[in-house]
Design an enzyme around this catalytic site. Structure first.
Site, PDB file in Angstrom:
ATOM      1  N   GLY A 197      39.100  50.550  42.951  1.00  0.00           N
ATOM      2  CA  GLY A 197      40.309  50.406  43.764  1.00  0.00           C
ATOM      3  C   GLY A 197      40.999  51.735  44.009  1.00  0.00           C
ATOM      4  O   GLY A 197      40.598  52.780  43.507  1.00  0.00           O
ATOM      5  N   THR A 216      47.875  52.181  43.051  1.00  0.00           N
ATOM      6  CA  THR A 216      48.807  51.077  42.880  1.00  0.00           C
ATOM      7  C   THR A 216      49.981  51.542  42.025  1.00  0.00           C
ATOM      8  O   THR A 216      49.962  52.633  41.459  1.00  0.00           O
ATOM      9  CB  THR A 216      48.113  49.843  42.268  1.00  0.00           C
ATOM     10  N   TYR A 217      50.991  50.690  41.982  1.00  0.00           N
ATOM     11  CA  TYR A 217      52.219  50.988  41.238  1.00  0.00           C
ATOM     12  C   TYR A 217      52.395  49.967  40.125  1.00  0.00           C
ATOM     13  O   TYR A 217      52.128  48.774  40.309  1.00  0.00           O
ATOM     14  CB  TYR A 217      53.421  50.924  42.189  1.00  0.00           C
ATOM     15  N   HIS A 218      52.820  50.439  38.956  1.00  0.00           N
ATOM     16  CA  HIS A 218      53.248  49.553  37.877  1.00  0.00           C
ATOM     17  C   HIS A 218      54.674  49.920  37.504  1.00  0.00           C
ATOM     18  O   HIS A 218      55.036  51.104  37.506  1.00  0.00           O
ATOM     19  CB  HIS A 218      52.372  49.714  36.637  1.00  0.00           C
ATOM     20  N   GLY A 273      42.696  45.328  35.052  1.00  0.00           N
ATOM     21  CA  GLY A 273      42.939  43.930  35.398  1.00  0.00           C
ATOM     22  C   GLY A 273      43.833  43.718  36.598  1.00  0.00           C
ATOM     23  O   GLY A 273      43.541  44.190  37.686  1.00  0.00           O
ATOM     24  N   PHE A 274      44.979  43.044  36.382  1.00  0.00           N
ATOM     25  CA  PHE A 274      45.828  42.635  37.512  1.00  0.00           C
ATOM     26  C   PHE A 274      47.276  43.062  37.296  1.00  0.00           C
ATOM     27  O   PHE A 274      47.712  43.285  36.159  1.00  0.00           O
ATOM     28  CB  PHE A 274      45.752  41.125  37.732  1.00  0.00           C
ATOM     29  N   ALA A 275      48.011  43.172  38.409  1.00  0.00           N
ATOM     30  CA  ALA A 275      49.439  43.509  38.361  1.00  0.00           C
ATOM     31  C   ALA A 275      50.177  42.580  39.317  1.00  0.00           C
ATOM     32  O   ALA A 275      50.025  42.682  40.536  1.00  0.00           O
ATOM     33  CB  ALA A 275      49.660  44.967  38.756  1.00  0.00           C
ATOM     34  N   CYS A 327      47.039  50.360  47.579  1.00  0.00           N
ATOM     35  CA  CYS A 327      45.602  50.044  47.640  1.00  0.00           C
ATOM     36  C   CYS A 327      44.925  50.670  48.854  1.00  0.00           C
ATOM     37  O   CYS A 327      43.833  50.259  49.261  1.00  0.00           O
ATOM     38  CB  CYS A 327      45.381  48.529  47.628  1.00  0.00           C
TER      39      CYS A 327
END
Length: 242
Positions: free
Chosen positions: A96, A99-101, A179-181, A197
């Protein structure tokens, strides 16, 4: 295929944790599983040690992560801007793009030996999407898949299609990482500093934005509970709290 399959998944809620220590922890769990698998190669089947599985849920302080196939130009903020918005930038070894966390986001890291379940990365990704689709469905939000794009989306095929949950994983010897956010009470302004993304023409959203209200701490826990429940159902696993 592993004939000694372990469907038990050890669950941990790490609370709020900086990205790098959480990544290091994931890597240590993955290494332990892979080391066990390597030992098993030299043992007869009846002496194989069962490999463990893990599911971590965590909330990170503001951080942007760039996958190994990503493009740095999708990070629109420079070093000074990152300092100003109290965010960090980390290159990671998942698939990927960027992305932001951040706070108010539920991040999930399944560290699974897929030989305990099935050896199919495509199915693994679809299962993760299914978990989130079911979990947010209990809050009245209709999540969908978007053909050719990972993650969970709303109003697919419409001009206002938007992503509510990003996904990016790595697998080594059928052991998963990252994994996922899921955006819940996320401050969506942080997405203005990236091309999420790497997709320029689609928007991002959150549970808060869709419901037009912030989830209470109790509802946040309910949503985490939904994720655990549907994870167990979709993967045919038994979740055990650490």
């Amino acid at each position: 295929m592993n004939t000694n399959q372990n469907k038990s998944v050890e669950f941990e809620d790490l609370g709020i944790k900086e990205y790098q220590p959480a990544w290091d922890y994931q890597e240590s769990l993955m290494k332990n599983i892979i080391d066990t698998k390597i030992k098993n190669r030299d043992l007869p089947a009846e002496q194989h040690i069962m490999t463990p599985n893990h599911l971590l849920l965590v909330e990170h302080p503001h951080v942007y992560t760039l996958g190994k196939s990503g493009h740095e130009e999708n990070m629109l903020a420079g070093i000074d801007k990152l300092k100003e918005i109290d965010a960090t930038f980390v290159k990671v070894n998942r698939g990927g793009d960027i992305t932001y966390h951040g706070y108010g986001q539920i991040v999930g890291y399944p560290i699974l030996d897929l030989e305990n379940f099935f050896t199919d990365i495509h199915l693994y990704m679809r299962n993760l999407e299914e978990v989130i689709i079911r979990a947010i469905g209990e809050f009245g939000i209709k999540g969908e898949r978007s053909p050719g794009e990972t993650g969970v989306w709303l109003d697919v095929g419409k001009p206002y299609a938007r992503k509510i949950c990003a996904m990016g994983v790595k697998a080594s010897r059928w052991v998963t990482l990252h994994g996922f956010a899921l955006n819940v009470n996320t401050d969506m302004r942080y997405f203005e500093y990236i091309i999420p993304c790497g997709i320029k023409d689609k928007q991002v959203t959150s549970v808060k934005r869709e419901l037009e209200r912030e989830l209470s701490p109790e509802e946040m826990e309910d949503l985490k509970g939904n994720i655990r429940k549907h994870f167990a159902d979709v993967f045919g696993a038994e979740l055990v709290h650490k």
